[in-house]
Design an enzyme around this catalytic site. Structure first.
Site, short mmCIF file in Angstrom:
data_model
loop_
_atom_site.label_atom_id
_atom_site.label_comp_id
_atom_site.label_asym_id
_atom_site.label_seq_id
_atom_site.Cartn_x
_atom_site.Cartn_y
_atom_site.Cartn_z
N GLY A 132 0.81 -1.20 0.00
CA GLY A 132 0.00 0.00 0.00
C GLY A 132 0.85 1.25 0.00
CE LYS A 187 4.24 0.79 -5.42
NZ LYS A 187 5.11 1.89 -4.95
CG ASP A 239 1.47 2.53 -3.43
OD1 ASP A 239 1.80 3.66 -3.04
OD2 ASP A 239 2.15 1.51 -3.20
CG ASN A 251 9.65 2.39 -9.16
OD1 ASN A 251 10.32 1.57 -9.77
ND2 ASN A 251 9.33 2.23 -7.87
CD GLU A 269 12.37 -4.00 -5.88
OE1 GLU A 269 12.55 -4.66 -6.92
OE2 GLU A 269 12.67 -4.42 -4.74
#
Length: 320
Positions: A132, A187, A239, A251, A269
């Site tokens: 989250g 995400k 998120d 990101n 990631e």
């Protein structure tokens, strides 16, 4: 509750700080030669927060595992398998493992709980995920948020929510482990796409990115056996603010720096996750044009403007 947090990065240090703050007995453990561990060990602080004296900091993995009723892991997702090989040398029976990391293993396409499941008997060592939105920079200022804990073990899930809930983080009980893990991992890929749009000064397209990105991740979750509506919950869509818009999102910043030709030095990631999700999409025959575009830009050197043009040239279809 005795808890050991394995991983001293941005999120791992925040988790240790938070769990100590709400009254748990916490050890923070990291690799002896890692710069983030050395800083926490020597200075008891990093760029985001300071540790109180009540948190013990150690590089002794056996000590950390032996201490814990709950082992919280927060490291790079692609290193989880090799780390679990070391963790599993210790007696893990009766302990709970909680993964506070988001990704999919590239080499196998496995969700992270499945990776852990290769090393433990989940009847004796239950596994959960903590996913989250939220940034350490906000939490240390007392700005609250909502997160999710999910697990195949219903009793463990309820116990963790009860132990971890506070005025700072309101936890919800997850109801779809597949969706929680895939949504959380994906995400970060959409976050890279958002950063690319920011770098191109196409920020107004991020609304469309949010809507269509969620839609394609919902398709993947469904194909993998999860509930497609999980993509619209806290693990993924919930998120997006922290990942697609925040200046603190690694990101999003990676994508923006890619356009600017600046080397991004921190962990993003979404890079390896884009490859893992692209391969899953191919395997399960799921149409994921945004994930595919990010993958082809990062791993095949595709032209970014050409990828955006191709997205707009796709055949006309109904929105839902």
């Amino acid at each position: 509750m005795k808890i050991s947090v394995l991983g001293c990065g941005r999120w791992g240090s925040c988790i240790a700080w938070y769990l100590d703050k709400i009254g748990h007995d916490v050890i923070s453990s990291g690799l002896e030669n890692a710069p983030e561990f050395i800083q926490l060990k020597n200075e008891r602080k990093n760029d985001y927060l300071s540790f109180p004296d009540s948190i013990r900091v150690t590089s002794d993995l056996a000590e950390a595992v032996g201490h814990a009723e709950v082992i919280v892991i927060s490291i790079s997702s692609q290193h989880l398998r090799s780390y679990m090989a070391d963790i599993a040398k210790n007696d893990l029976e009766g302990k709970i493992i909680v993964l506070c990391m988001k990704g999919v293993e590239v080499s196998t396409g496995k969700r992270l709980t499945q990776v852990v499941g290769d090393f433990v008997d989940e009847e004796k060592t239950p596994v959960a995920v903590w996913v989250g939105p939220g940034h350490p920079q906000d939490y240390v200022k007392g700005i609250p948020n909502c997160m999710v804990i999910d697990s195949a073990n219903q009793d463990v899930k309820k116990r963790l929510v009860g132990e971890f809930n506070s005025d700072l983080i309101r936890f919800y009980l997850g109801t779809d482990l597949i969706g929680s893990e895939i949504g959380a991992a994906a995400k970060n890929v959409v976050g890279i796409a958002a950063g690319i749009l920011d770098g191109l000064h196409y920020t107004s397209l991020k609304g469309a990115l949010m809507a269509r990105g969620t839609r394609e991740i919902a398709r993947l979750i469904k194909a993998l056996g999860g509930n497609e509506f999980s993509a619209y919950g806290l693990c993924h869509l919930g998120d997006y603010e922290a990942t697609l818009f925040s200046p603190w999102s690694h990101n999003r910043k990676f994508g923006e720096d890619l356009i600017r030709g600046v080397r991004f030095e921190k962990l993003a990631e979404g890079v390896m996750t884009s490859k893992a999700l692209f391969l899953l999409g191919q395997e399960y025959h799921v149409d994921m044009p945004i994930v595919e575009s990010v993958y082809r830009v990062l791993f095949e050197g595709a032209d970014i403007e050409d990828c955006i043009r191709r997205l707009f040239e796709r055949s006309v279809k109904k929105e839902f």
